[in-house]
Design a protein around this motif. Structure first.
Motif, PDB file in Angstrom:
ATOM      1  N   MET A   1       0.824  -1.215   0.000  1.00 52.55           N
ATOM      2  CA  MET A   1       0.000   0.000   0.000  1.00 52.55           C
ATOM      3  C   MET A   1       0.858   1.265   0.000  1.00 52.55           C
ATOM      4  O   MET A   1       0.576   2.222  -0.698  1.00 52.55           O
ATOM      5  CB  MET A   1      -0.895  -0.010   1.238  1.00 52.55           C
ATOM      6  N   GLU A   2       1.959   1.239   0.819  1.00 52.00           N
ATOM      7  CA  GLU A   2       2.777   2.445   0.943  1.00 52.00           C
ATOM      8  C   GLU A   2       3.462   2.835  -0.365  1.00 52.00           C
ATOM      9  O   GLU A   2       3.583   4.018  -0.680  1.00 52.00           O
ATOM     10  CB  GLU A   2       3.786   2.315   2.090  1.00 52.00           C
ATOM     11  N   GLU A   3       3.894   1.835  -1.130  1.00 54.92           N
ATOM     12  CA  GLU A   3       4.562   2.130  -2.409  1.00 54.92           C
ATOM     13  C   GLU A   3       3.581   2.818  -3.354  1.00 54.92           C
ATOM     14  O   GLU A   3       3.930   3.785  -4.030  1.00 54.92           O
ATOM     15  CB  GLU A   3       5.081   0.826  -3.047  1.00 54.92           C
ATOM     16  N   TYR A   5       0.930   4.508  -2.467  1.00 55.86           N
ATOM     17  CA  TYR A   5       0.649   5.842  -1.934  1.00 55.86           C
ATOM     18  C   TYR A   5       1.746   6.828  -2.331  1.00 55.86           C
ATOM     19  O   TYR A   5       1.472   7.915  -2.829  1.00 55.86           O
ATOM     20  CB  TYR A   5       0.519   5.764  -0.404  1.00 55.86           C
ATOM     21  N   ILE A   6       2.992   6.421  -2.115  1.00 55.55           N
ATOM     22  CA  ILE A   6       4.117   7.320  -2.414  1.00 55.55           C
ATOM     23  C   ILE A   6       4.133   7.657  -3.907  1.00 55.55           C
ATOM     24  O   ILE A   6       4.317   8.821  -4.289  1.00 55.55           O
ATOM     25  CB  ILE A   6       5.450   6.686  -1.945  1.00 55.55           C
ATOM     26  N   ILE A   9       1.301  10.096  -4.602  1.00 51.26           N
ATOM     27  CA  ILE A   9       1.610  11.425  -4.048  1.00 51.26           C
ATOM     28  C   ILE A   9       2.621  12.134  -4.956  1.00 51.26           C
ATOM     29  O   ILE A   9       2.487  13.324  -5.257  1.00 51.26           O
ATOM     30  CB  ILE A   9       2.168  11.288  -2.602  1.00 51.26           C
ATOM     31  N   GLN A  10       3.632  11.378  -5.390  1.00 53.44           N
ATOM     32  CA  GLN A  10       4.656  11.986  -6.244  1.00 53.44           C
ATOM     33  C   GLN A  10       4.049  12.444  -7.570  1.00 53.44           C
ATOM     34  O   GLN A  10       4.401  13.488  -8.094  1.00 53.44           O
ATOM     35  CB  GLN A  10       5.796  10.997  -6.466  1.00 53.44           C
ATOM     36  N   GLU A  13       1.957  15.643  -6.683  1.00 50.96           N
ATOM     37  CA  GLU A  13       2.540  16.545  -5.670  1.00 50.96           C
ATOM     38  C   GLU A  13       2.226  18.017  -5.939  1.00 50.96           C
ATOM     39  O   GLU A  13       2.197  18.835  -5.018  1.00 50.96           O
ATOM     40  CB  GLU A  13       4.053  16.324  -5.562  1.00 50.96           C
ATOM     41  N   LEU A  38       1.029  15.934   4.286  1.00 52.95           N
ATOM     42  CA  LEU A  38       1.586  14.592   4.045  1.00 52.95           C
ATOM     43  C   LEU A  38       1.121  13.610   5.115  1.00 52.95           C
ATOM     44  O   LEU A  38       0.725  12.488   4.825  1.00 52.95           O
ATOM     45  CB  LEU A  38       3.111  14.648   4.017  1.00 52.95           C
ATOM     46  N   LEU A  39       1.152  14.087   6.353  1.00 50.27           N
ATOM     47  CA  LEU A  39       0.736  13.217   7.460  1.00 50.27           C
ATOM     48  C   LEU A  39      -0.749  12.853   7.357  1.00 50.27           C
ATOM     49  O   LEU A  39      -1.122  11.689   7.470  1.00 50.27           O
ATOM     50  CB  LEU A  39       1.009  13.925   8.792  1.00 50.27           C
ATOM     51  N   TRP A  42      -1.475  10.584   4.407  1.00 49.72           N
ATOM     52  CA  TRP A  42      -1.012   9.217   4.686  1.00 49.72           C
ATOM     53  C   TRP A  42      -1.984   8.508   5.630  1.00 49.72           C
ATOM     54  O   TRP A  42      -2.369   7.365   5.423  1.00 49.72           O
ATOM     55  CB  TRP A  42       0.411   9.247   5.247  1.00 49.72           C
ATOM     56  N   LYS A  43      -2.421   9.255   6.662  1.00 53.11           N
ATOM     57  CA  LYS A  43      -3.347   8.666   7.631  1.00 53.11           C
ATOM     58  C   LYS A  43      -4.691   8.331   6.989  1.00 53.11           C
ATOM     59  O   LYS A  43      -5.336   7.364   7.361  1.00 53.11           O
ATOM     60  CB  LYS A  43      -3.578   9.642   8.798  1.00 53.11           C
TER      61      LYS A  43
ATOM     62  N   ILE B  20       8.425  15.333  -3.887  1.00 53.76           N
ATOM     63  CA  ILE B  20       8.141  14.774  -2.560  1.00 53.76           C
ATOM     64  C   ILE B  20       8.647  13.327  -2.569  1.00 53.76           C
ATOM     65  O   ILE B  20       8.373  12.587  -3.506  1.00 53.76           O
ATOM     66  CB  ILE B  20       6.620  14.795  -2.286  1.00 53.76           C
ATOM     67  N   ILE B  25       7.712  12.072   3.844  1.00 51.78           N
ATOM     68  CA  ILE B  25       6.551  11.518   4.542  1.00 51.78           C
ATOM     69  C   ILE B  25       6.976  11.011   5.927  1.00 51.78           C
ATOM     70  O   ILE B  25       6.318  11.273   6.938  1.00 51.78           O
ATOM     71  CB  ILE B  25       5.902  10.388   3.713  1.00 51.78           C
ATOM     72  N   ALA B  28       7.533  13.901   8.163  1.00 54.36           N
ATOM     73  CA  ALA B  28       6.260  14.477   8.635  1.00 54.36           C
ATOM     74  C   ALA B  28       5.735  13.696   9.836  1.00 54.36           C
ATOM     75  O   ALA B  28       5.317  14.289  10.831  1.00 54.36           O
ATOM     76  CB  ALA B  28       5.231  14.461   7.512  1.00 54.36           C
ATOM     77  N   ILE B  29       5.783  12.397   9.745  1.00 51.79           N
ATOM     78  CA  ILE B  29       5.298  11.563  10.866  1.00 51.79           C
ATOM     79  C   ILE B  29       6.201  11.771  12.086  1.00 51.79           C
ATOM     80  O   ILE B  29       5.735  11.911  13.210  1.00 51.79           O
ATOM     81  CB  ILE B  29       5.254  10.069  10.470  1.00 51.79           C
ATOM     82  N   GLU B 199       3.010   3.558  11.782  1.00 50.66           N
ATOM     83  CA  GLU B 199       2.914   4.236  10.478  1.00 50.66           C
ATOM     84  C   GLU B 199       4.284   4.355   9.814  1.00 50.66           C
ATOM     85  O   GLU B 199       4.434   4.132   8.614  1.00 50.66           O
ATOM     86  CB  GLU B 199       2.305   5.624  10.655  1.00 50.66           C
ATOM     87  N   MET B 202       5.294   1.171   8.360  1.00 52.43           N
ATOM     88  CA  MET B 202       4.594   0.884   7.105  1.00 52.43           C
ATOM     89  C   MET B 202       5.195   1.667   5.938  1.00 52.43           C
ATOM     90  O   MET B 202       5.371   1.149   4.844  1.00 52.43           O
ATOM     91  CB  MET B 202       3.108   1.228   7.234  1.00 52.43           C
ATOM     92  N   VAL B 203       5.520   2.952   6.193  1.00 51.98           N
ATOM     93  CA  VAL B 203       6.118   3.766   5.119  1.00 51.98           C
ATOM     94  C   VAL B 203       7.508   3.235   4.786  1.00 51.98           C
ATOM     95  O   VAL B 203       7.899   3.132   3.622  1.00 51.98           O
ATOM     96  CB  VAL B 203       6.210   5.263   5.524  1.00 51.98           C
TER      97      VAL B 203
END
Lengths: 159, 204
Positions: A1-3, A5-6, A9-10, A13, A38-39, A42-43, B20, B25, B28-29, B199, B202-203
């Protein structure tokens, strides 16, 4: 999921940079808002449903964060919200003038105008802002008319 | 003038275009967690100050009854235990936020999480076993001041019963309220730090 998301986002941006540029004026607040967006994105990403586009979703999260951020921060530090005036700006480039006028709009109008200029349809703007399409239609029509009028004045009647 | 065209120029000229990346990220966390870690550290400092205050009180009481050896021993022991608790907590406090610079942000957060939990556990380990002793001491002190001995005081069935009942009732109560207070003062921040660590993992 994180990949995923990143990478998304990129890809989008520019939306984050745009919202930051439109809602805060000093470097310290820009950095804080950048981190906050960003926080928050992500959340919230786990709740992102693919029935809306990522850009629409990111706009919504970024704008909500910017508006909440503004409430938290000392408002005097941020962009002023005076009515549109063009008295001292007549020598500016057209885009500078437009930027100046947009930044003088109140928070909601600035958001509507930005989304409109970014090519979002009224239905999409309604989804982002929670306002009705009709209301958005009327608001944007009025805002555009006011801005064009001010630009005309700044250009001595030519646009 | 086409305002849509002008808007495209604004986008190019006025807005930041720096990319970014994953580190942004994570940063930020981390920044959000820094605030939480600072709050936890500050609250630990308040706890230390209270422990120090009680150490001073017990020392004062021991000095006040300096010619009465049993009273001096009871309050001296209490002062010693609280003094130990203070220095133990201080060790945790000093370690928080003074990690080696080469540690990753995630490791710093994990370290702080471990330290604050360690400090609270340490406090529980040293404080709760002392409660029965403190109760026995507190019940005996009035008699000791009047010149009685510990054996004669607890030789009386009534005093002994009061002491046992007090221990049975008060020790769990002290533990319950102590845990409750710690949960109120630290719980939400520890949970927040834990969430941020998850978090980050996970990142990362």
């Amino acid at each position: 999921m994180e990949e995923q998301y990143i990478s998304l986002i990129q890809k989008h941006e520019g939306i984050i940079h745009k919202v930051i540029g439109l809602y805060v004026d000093n470097d310290e607040d820009r950095k804080d808002m950048h981190q906050e967006i960003l926080l928050q994105s992500w959340k919230s990403y786990a709740n992102f449903k693919e029935d809306s586009t990522f850009s629409t979703w990111l706009y919504k999260v970024s704008l909500n964060t910017a508006l909440t951020f503004r409430k938290k921060e000392d408002k005097r530090k941020l962009v002023s919200e005076t009515p549109i005036t063009t008295t001292s700006s007549e020598s500016k480039e057209d885009y500078e003038m437009l930027y100046f006028l947009i930044k003088q709009l109140n928070e909601v109008d600035r958001m509507l105008m930005t989304l409109h200029l970014d090519g979002y349809k009224n239905q999409e703007i309604a989804e982002i802002t929670g306002m009705t399409s009709n209301h958005i239609n009327v608001k944007i029509h009025r805002l555009k008319a006011t801005i064009i009028d001010q630009l005309k004045k700044a250009n001595n009647g030519h646009i | 003038m086409d305002i849509f065209e002008q808007w495209k120029i604004i986008e190019k000229e006025k807005f930041n275009h720096s990319p970014i990346n994953k580190e942004d990220i994570m940063e930020a966390i981390y920044q959000k967690s820094t605030g939480t870690m600072e709050i936890l550290k500050t609250r630990l400092k308040y706890k230390m100050m209270w422990v120090l205050f009680f150490t001073g009180c017990f020392t004062g009481l021991a000095l006040w009854q300096f010619d009465n050896l049993p009273v001096v021993l009871i309050f001296g022991a209490a002062a010693l235990l609280y003094g130990l608790a203070y220095f133990g907590l201080r060790t945790y406090y000093l370690k928080m936020g003074s990690e080696k610079k080469e540690l990753s942000t995630l490791d710093v957060m994990k370290n702080n999480y471990k330290l604050i939990n360690g400090a609270l556990k340490f406090e529980g380990n040293i404080m709760y076993p002392t409660v029965p002793l403190m109760l026995l001491g507190a019940i005996a002190v009035p008699g000791l001041i009047e010149g009685e001995t510990l054996l004669s005081i607890y030789g009386e069935p009534k005093t002994l019963t009061i002491a046992i009942v007090s221990i049975i009732i008060l020790v769990p109560l002290v533990k319950f309220f102590g845990d409750k207070m710690n949960k109120i003062a630290y719980g939400s921040f520890i949970n927040k730090l834990e969430d941020n660590i998850k978090e980050m993992e996970m990142v990362g």
